[in-house]
Design a protein around this motif. Structure first.
Motif, mmCIF file in Angstrom:
data_model
loop_
_atom_site.group_PDB
_atom_site.id
_atom_site.type_symbol
_atom_site.label_atom_id
_atom_site.label_comp_id
_atom_site.label_asym_id
_atom_site.label_seq_id
_atom_site.Cartn_x
_atom_site.Cartn_y
_atom_site.Cartn_z
ATOM 1 N N PRO A 242 -79.212 -33.500 65.452
ATOM 2 C CA PRO A 242 -80.057 -33.395 66.398
ATOM 3 C C PRO A 242 -80.031 -31.461 66.374
ATOM 4 C CG PRO A 242 -77.693 -34.336 67.790
ATOM 5 C CD PRO A 242 -78.026 -34.033 66.307
ATOM 6 N N ARG A 243 -81.388 -30.949 66.343
ATOM 7 C CA ARG A 243 -81.200 -29.624 65.685
ATOM 8 C C ARG A 243 -80.838 -29.207 67.058
ATOM 9 N NH1 ARG A 243 -85.140 -25.195 66.244
ATOM 10 N NH2 ARG A 243 -84.891 -23.661 65.231
ATOM 11 N N ASN A 244 -81.250 -29.944 68.375
ATOM 12 C CA ASN A 244 -81.065 -28.898 69.663
ATOM 13 C C ASN A 244 -80.003 -28.530 70.236
ATOM 14 O OD1 ASN A 244 -81.078 -31.691 69.684
ATOM 15 N ND2 ASN A 244 -82.286 -31.164 72.097
ATOM 16 N N ALA A 245 -78.811 -29.586 69.469
ATOM 17 C CA ALA A 245 -77.200 -29.930 70.208
ATOM 18 C C ALA A 245 -76.480 -28.795 70.020
ATOM 19 C CB ALA A 245 -76.686 -31.108 69.584
ATOM 20 N N TRP A 246 -76.899 -27.887 68.925
ATOM 21 C CA TRP A 246 -76.162 -26.254 69.226
ATOM 22 C C TRP A 246 -75.390 -25.600 69.367
ATOM 23 C CZ3 TRP A 246 -76.502 -21.093 69.718
ATOM 24 C CH2 TRP A 246 -77.753 -20.691 70.031
ATOM 25 N N ALA B 230 -74.556 -36.819 71.375
ATOM 26 C CA ALA B 230 -75.515 -37.840 72.488
ATOM 27 C C ALA B 230 -75.784 -37.000 73.526
ATOM 28 C CB ALA B 230 -75.514 -39.192 73.051
ATOM 29 N N GLY B 231 -74.824 -36.687 74.365
ATOM 30 C CA GLY B 231 -74.731 -35.865 75.355
ATOM 31 C C GLY B 231 -75.460 -33.780 75.283
ATOM 32 N N TRP B 232 -75.101 -33.606 74.329
ATOM 33 C CA TRP B 232 -75.508 -32.050 74.252
ATOM 34 C C TRP B 232 -76.891 -32.233 73.092
ATOM 35 C CZ3 TRP B 232 -70.487 -32.722 69.885
ATOM 36 C CH2 TRP B 232 -69.215 -31.611 70.766
ATOM 37 N N ALA B 233 -77.331 -33.271 73.151
ATOM 38 C CA ALA B 233 -78.834 -33.130 72.588
ATOM 39 C C ALA B 233 -79.895 -33.897 73.146
ATOM 40 C CB ALA B 233 -78.505 -33.829 70.906
ATOM 41 N N ASP B 234 -79.195 -34.424 74.580
ATOM 42 C CA ASP B 234 -79.752 -34.481 75.815
ATOM 43 C C ASP B 234 -80.974 -36.239 75.069
ATOM 44 O OD1 ASP B 234 -80.842 -35.386 78.244
ATOM 45 O OD2 ASP B 234 -83.019 -33.960 77.904
ATOM 46 N N THR B 235 -79.985 -36.864 74.434
ATOM 47 C CA THR B 235 -80.576 -38.046 73.950
ATOM 48 C C THR B 235 -79.152 -39.532 73.740
ATOM 49 O OG1 THR B 235 -81.435 -39.494 72.245
ATOM 50 C CG2 THR B 235 -79.679 -37.268 71.797
ATOM 51 N N GLY C 104 -62.796 -40.417 68.315
ATOM 52 C CA GLY C 104 -62.352 -39.428 68.829
ATOM 53 C C GLY C 104 -60.863 -40.205 69.337
ATOM 54 N N ASP C 105 -60.469 -40.963 68.428
ATOM 55 C CA ASP C 105 -58.809 -40.635 68.536
ATOM 56 C C ASP C 105 -57.822 -39.741 68.329
ATOM 57 O OD1 ASP C 105 -59.483 -43.597 68.945
ATOM 58 O OD2 ASP C 105 -59.386 -44.157 67.000
ATOM 59 N N ALA C 106 -58.438 -39.355 67.213
ATOM 60 C CA ALA C 106 -57.873 -38.018 67.166
ATOM 61 C C ALA C 106 -58.166 -36.651 67.569
ATOM 62 C CB ALA C 106 -57.506 -37.136 65.486
ATOM 63 N N GLY C 107 -59.019 -37.127 68.564
ATOM 64 C CA GLY C 107 -59.488 -35.576 69.345
ATOM 65 C C GLY C 107 -61.313 -35.037 68.965
ATOM 66 N N GLU C 108 -61.877 -35.686 67.814
ATOM 67 C CA GLU C 108 -63.126 -35.167 67.340
ATOM 68 C C GLU C 108 -64.465 -35.847 68.035
ATOM 69 O OE1 GLU C 108 -62.327 -39.685 65.959
ATOM 70 O OE2 GLU C 108 -60.961 -37.460 66.411
ATOM 71 N N PRO C 109 -65.194 -34.866 68.135
ATOM 72 C CA PRO C 109 -65.699 -35.579 68.737
ATOM 73 C C PRO C 109 -67.244 -36.931 68.310
ATOM 74 C CG PRO C 109 -66.765 -33.352 67.718
ATOM 75 C CD PRO C 109 -65.438 -33.737 67.503
ATOM 76 N N THR C 110 -67.140 -37.776 69.384
ATOM 77 C CA THR C 110 -67.957 -38.772 69.465
ATOM 78 C C THR C 110 -69.408 -38.571 68.919
ATOM 79 O OG1 THR C 110 -67.743 -39.310 71.525
ATOM 80 C CG2 THR C 110 -65.520 -39.673 70.377
ATOM 81 N N LEU C 111 -70.067 -39.874 68.936
ATOM 82 C CA LEU C 111 -71.266 -40.075 68.443
ATOM 83 C C LEU C 111 -71.616 -39.530 70.362
ATOM 84 C CD1 LEU C 111 -72.146 -43.184 66.942
ATOM 85 C CD2 LEU C 111 -72.927 -40.733 66.486
ATOM 86 N N ALA C 112 -71.017 -40.199 71.160
ATOM 87 C CA ALA C 112 -71.168 -39.740 72.996
ATOM 88 C C ALA C 112 -72.002 -38.302 73.465
ATOM 89 C CB ALA C 112 -70.579 -40.923 74.256
ATOM 90 N N ASP C 113 -70.471 -37.493 72.300
ATOM 91 C CA ASP C 113 -70.481 -36.151 72.354
ATOM 92 C C ASP C 113 -71.391 -35.957 71.950
ATOM 93 O OD1 ASP C 113 -68.126 -36.215 74.162
ATOM 94 O OD2 ASP C 113 -66.675 -36.367 71.999
#
Length: 385
Positions: free
Chosen positions: A291-295, A350-355, A339-348
């Motif tokens: 998502p472009r708007n997540a940046w 989605a939150g950044w992109a407001d979706t 997210g087990d190793a601290g990497e971003p998740t899909l939920a992260d």
């Protein structure tokens, strides 16, 4: 080695890689089966939420799902062509869909209107149908005012041998918010609809209202069957359950440069470095589904640390601020994972992109090289009841 570790290793020096962990799908199905006394329909629409419909379907059936669900007739026929023999329901079709092909292939069809009933009943052979009631979304399904007439017409078509009513279905509008008053209203309307169907002489074997959110949080809505799609692949719309994420995206860092403070990065010079830093170029962009708007808030995982994106996401690439880390071209950036190793998740993301994560997994593009890690057990075909 975990699915994500394997993806990281194989991304070294290669292309962006989307890894599907079918073991996660199997684990989620087993968890969901423990949560309900109802049967489980694995919903694999939109190519299995971007995870491969056939792979997810086979895995889910092997783990205990007794039904499969899709939107279109074409999606259902593809499952039959892949050899899957459990009941398959298709519930969103235009009036001129190839209902004859569905009937010939043993595909169940949803009936949301009298016009659909006529079209389906006109197909060769008796069709297995699920009458679909609108339980509060003003979207798909018959309006409550038309429900009695639809049930009576379905009963007449059943007596004529043109259809067999095997199910009654609905959908909850606010199940992702447990306790929302719309959910209780939807259940009451659905129970009314099932009673009306029985009063019209119909004897549907399965009543189904709950999708993933209600399957996880609202046992009162489970009835005979729950329809689970997002939760199969580790997405919990309610945020209440620890499901196992089935998807990871990794990509190589293809170029590295050291730049001074104040260096503008990317289109529009929307971001500038605050200090001397190292920038890494990653060959994934919005053409691949990011998502472009997540940046402004988005991060990726490099060398065990989260690193912020530097500038806008482009069509084919983005830049990441690596700080003082001595990263070299060919090292791996993890865009998202469990997210087990601290990497971003899909939920992260989605939150950044407001979706929602559902949108992200279904928009991932065909340029991403896909790698499927099989579950640790074979998948039987199953049989129609």
């Amino acid at each position: 080695m975990t699915a994500l570790a394997l993806a990281r290793r194989e991304a070294l020096g290669g292309a962006a890689r989307l890894t599907v962990d079918l073991g996660a799908v199997a684990e989620n199905v087993r968890l969901l089966r423990r949560r309900t006394a109802a049967g489980l329909m694995a919903v694999v629409k939109a190519d299995g939420f971007g995870h491969s419909a056939v792979d997810v379907a086979r895995t889910a059936v092997a783990a205990g799902a007794g039904w499969l669900g899709v939107t279109s007739v074409d999606e259902a026929v593809a499952l039959r062509d892949a050899g899957l023999r459990v009941p398959v329901l298709s519930w969103l079709n235009p009036l001129d869909a190839d209902f004859g092909a569905a009937v010939r292939r043993g595909v169940d069809l949803a009936v949301p209107s009298g016009a659909h009933l006529d079209a389906i009943a006109g197909a060769a052979g008796p069709a297995r149908v699920h009458l679909h009631l609108d339980t509060g979304m003003a979207r798909d399904g018959a309006e409550p005012e038309a429900w009695l007439d639809l049930c009576r017409r379905a009963r007449a078509a059943e007596q004529d041998g043109r259809i067999r009513v095997v199910g009654v279905m609905g959908h909850l509008a606010c199940a992702e918010t447990p306790g929302h008053p719309a959910n209780a209203a939807g259940r009451r309307l659905f129970e009314w609809g099932a009673a009306i169907a029985r009063g019209a002489g119909l004897r549907p074997a399965v009543r189904h209202l709950a999708a993933s959110a209600a399957a996880l949080t609202d046992p009162r809505s489970h009835f005979d069957l729950v329809r689970v799609g997002a939760a199969l692949v580790g997405i919990d719309p309610t945020g209440t359950t620890a499901l196992r994420t089935a998807l990871s995206l990794t990509a190589p860092i293809v170029a590295v440069r050291r730049v001074p403070a104040g260096t503008p990065v990317g289109y529009g010079h929307a971001w500038r470095t605050g200090a001397a830093t190292t920038l890494g170029l990653v060959p994934v962009g919005y053409a691949d589904g990011l998502p472009r708007n997540a940046w402004p808030r988005a991060e990726v995982h490099v060398r065990g640390r989260r690193r912020r994106l530097a500038g806008r996401i482009s069509m084919d690439q983005f830049v990441v601020d690596l700080g003082t880390d001595p990263v070299r071209p060919g090292e791996t950036a993890t865009v998202f994972g469990p997210g087990d190793a601290g990497e971003p998740t899909l939920a992260d993301w989605a939150g950044w992109a407001d979706t929602i994560p559902h949108e992200l997994v279904t928009r991932l593009g065909p340029r991403l090289r896909r790698h499927v890690i099989a579950a640790d057990h074979p998948a039987p075909d199953g049989n129609l009841p």
